[in-house]
Motif scaffolding. Structure first.
Motif, PDB file in Angstrom:
ATOM      1  N   SER A   1       0.833  -1.204   0.000  1.00 59.28           N
ATOM      2  CA  SER A   1       0.000   0.000   0.000  1.00 59.28           C
ATOM      3  C   SER A   1       0.869   1.256   0.000  1.00 59.28           C
ATOM      4  O   SER A   1       0.534   2.257  -0.656  1.00 59.28           O
ATOM      5  CB  SER A   1      -0.921   0.009   1.227  1.00 59.28           C
ATOM      6  OG  SER A   1      -1.824  -1.076   1.191  1.00 59.28           O
TER       7      SER A   1
ATOM      8  N   SER B   1      -6.078  12.766  -0.669  1.00 61.43           N
ATOM      9  CA  SER B   1      -6.646  11.456  -0.340  1.00 61.43           C
ATOM     10  C   SER B   1      -5.723  10.681   0.599  1.00 61.43           C
ATOM     11  O   SER B   1      -6.184  10.069   1.570  1.00 61.43           O
ATOM     12  CB  SER B   1      -6.878  10.653  -1.623  1.00 61.43           C
ATOM     13  OG  SER B   1      -7.326   9.351  -1.327  1.00 61.43           O
TER      14      SER B   1
ATOM     15  N   ASN C   1      -5.954  12.529   4.060  1.00 63.24           N
ATOM     16  CA  ASN C   1      -7.257  12.418   4.720  1.00 63.24           C
ATOM     17  C   ASN C   1      -7.614  10.982   5.093  1.00 63.24           C
ATOM     18  O   ASN C   1      -8.323  10.754   6.075  1.00 63.24           O
ATOM     19  CB  ASN C   1      -8.355  13.010   3.828  1.00 63.24           C
ATOM     20  CG  ASN C   1      -8.181  14.505   3.614  1.00 63.24           C
ATOM     21  OD1 ASN C   1      -7.602  15.193   4.446  1.00 63.24           O
ATOM     22  ND2 ASN C   1      -8.672  15.024   2.497  1.00 63.24           N
ATOM     23  N   SER C   2      -7.138  10.016   4.315  1.00 64.42           N
ATOM     24  CA  SER C   2      -7.453   8.614   4.590  1.00 64.42           C
ATOM     25  C   SER C   2      -6.539   8.002   5.644  1.00 64.42           C
ATOM     26  O   SER C   2      -6.777   6.896   6.118  1.00 64.42           O
ATOM     27  CB  SER C   2      -7.346   7.794   3.302  1.00 64.42           C
ATOM     28  OG  SER C   2      -5.998   7.745   2.847  1.00 64.42           O
ATOM     29  N   GLY C   3      -5.479   8.723   6.008  1.00 62.72           N
ATOM     30  CA  GLY C   3      -4.532   8.201   6.989  1.00 62.72           C
ATOM     31  C   GLY C   3      -3.444   7.338   6.367  1.00 62.72           C
ATOM     32  O   GLY C   3      -2.571   6.829   7.077  1.00 62.72           O
ATOM     33  N   LYS C   4      -3.480   7.166   5.029  1.00 64.54           N
ATOM     34  CA  LYS C   4      -2.464   6.348   4.367  1.00 64.54           C
ATOM     35  C   LYS C   4      -1.080   6.963   4.481  1.00 64.54           C
ATOM     36  O   LYS C   4      -0.080   6.263   4.283  1.00 64.54           O
ATOM     37  CB  LYS C   4      -2.819   6.167   2.887  1.00 64.54           C
ATOM     38  CG  LYS C   4      -3.987   5.233   2.645  1.00 64.54           C
ATOM     39  CD  LYS C   4      -4.215   5.024   1.154  1.00 64.54           C
ATOM     40  CE  LYS C   4      -5.371   4.068   0.904  1.00 64.54           C
ATOM     41  NZ  LYS C   4      -5.602   3.859  -0.550  1.00 64.54           N
TER      42      LYS C   4
END
Length: 241
Positions: free
Chosen positions: A54, A130, A133-136
Motif C-alpha cells: 500500500s 486522499s 485524509n485517509s490516513g495512508k
C-alpha cells in the motif's frame, strides 16, 4: 489430532506415569504457545507486506501527481518571469524619455500585456489530499517524506499569495485608473504626446507595485518548485527500495 493427544495423556495417567504425564502436558502447552506465536508472526508478516504494498502504491501515485504539478509550476514561473522582465522594461521607459518615445506602439503594447500576466498556480492535489485524509500517509515509513507531504498545501497557498494580491489590486485599482486614461490601453492611439501618461503617478505606482510583488511571488514559487523536486526525489528513492 486432539483425540490422539488426549489418548496419550489418558494412557500415561492409567499407567501411573505421572512424571511423564506432566512433562508431556508441559510439552503440549509449549507446542500450543509456539503455534500461537508462529501464527502471530505470520499475521504480522502479512500485515507488513500489505502495508508495504500500500505504501509503494501511494508513493507511486504521489510521484506521478507531483511530477505533473512540477511541470505546471515551471510553466507558471516562466510566464511570471516574463511579466517581471516586462515590468522592469516599463520602469526603464518611465525614466528614459527617449526610450519611451522611440519604442513602437506594437512593441509597447506587447510589453504592457506581458507585464500584466498573472497566472495562478492550480495544481492537482487529489491523490495527496486522499493520502492525507485517509490516513495512508502513516504507512509511509520515511518521516521526512511524511512531513514534507503535509507541508505542500500550505506552501502552495504561500506561493499563490502574490498572484492573488496582484489580481485583487488590478481589479480594485489598476483597471479603474486605466479607464480614465484610455491611451494606455488604446495602443493604436498612442502618440509622442500622450505617452506622457505612462509617467502618471498612479501608473508609476502600479508598475512599481507589480514588479515588487511579482519578484516576491517568484521567490516563493521557486522555493515551492525546489521543495516539490526534493520530496519527489525522496519518493523515487523509496519506490526503488
Amino acid at each position: 489430532m486432539i483425540k490422539f493427544f488426549r489418548k496419550i495423556r489418558q494412557n500415561l495417567l492409567s499407567e501411573g506415569k505421572t512424571g511423564k504425564y506432566l512433562k508431556y502436558a508441559f510439552g503440549e502447552i509449549l507446542l500450543v504457545v509456539i503455534g500461537i506465536l508462529i501464527a502471530l508472526q505470520v499475521s504480522n508478516w502479512n500485515k507488513k507486506r500489505i502495508d508495504s504494498d500500500s505504501e509503494k502504491e501511494a508513493l507511486f501515485d504521489l510521484n506521478t501527481e507531483i511530477k505533473s504539478n512540477i511541470k505546471a509550476l515551471e510553466i507558471i514561473i516562466a510566464e511570471h518571469e516574463k511579466s517581471l522582465v516586462a515590468g522592469k522594461e516599463i520602469k526603464s521607459m518611465i525614466v528614459d524619455t527617449n526610450k519611451l518615445n522611440s519604442i513602437s506602439n506594437d512593441s509597447l503594447k506587447s510589453i504592457l500585456i506581458v507585464m500584466n500576466y498573472n497566472y495562478t498556480y492550480d495544481p492537482k492535489l487529489g491523490i495527496l489530499n486522499s493520502v492525507i485524509n485517509s490516513g495512508k500517509i502513516n504507512l509511509i515509513q520515511n518521516k521526512d517524506i511524511r512531513y514534507m507531504l503535509s507541508s505542500i498545501n500550505e506552501l502552495i497557498i504561500d506561493a499563490n499569495e502574490s498572484t492573488k494580491v496582484i489580481e485583487k489590486l488590478r481589479g480594485e485599482y489598476y483597471w479603474p485608473m486605466i479607464a480614465s486614461k484610455r491611451e494606455i490601453v488604446d495602443y493604436n492611439k498612442l502618440t509622442r504626446d500622450n505617452k506622457t501618461s505612462f509617467r502618471n503617478p498612479e501608473f508609476v505606482w502600479w508598475v512599481d507595485f507589480n514588479t515588487t510583488v511579482r519578484q516576491e511571488g517568484l521567490d516563493e514559487e521557486n522555493e515551492l518548485l525546489e521543495f516539490l523536486k526534493k520530496v519527489n526525489v525522496l519518493i523515487e528513492i523509496e519506490i526503488k527500495k
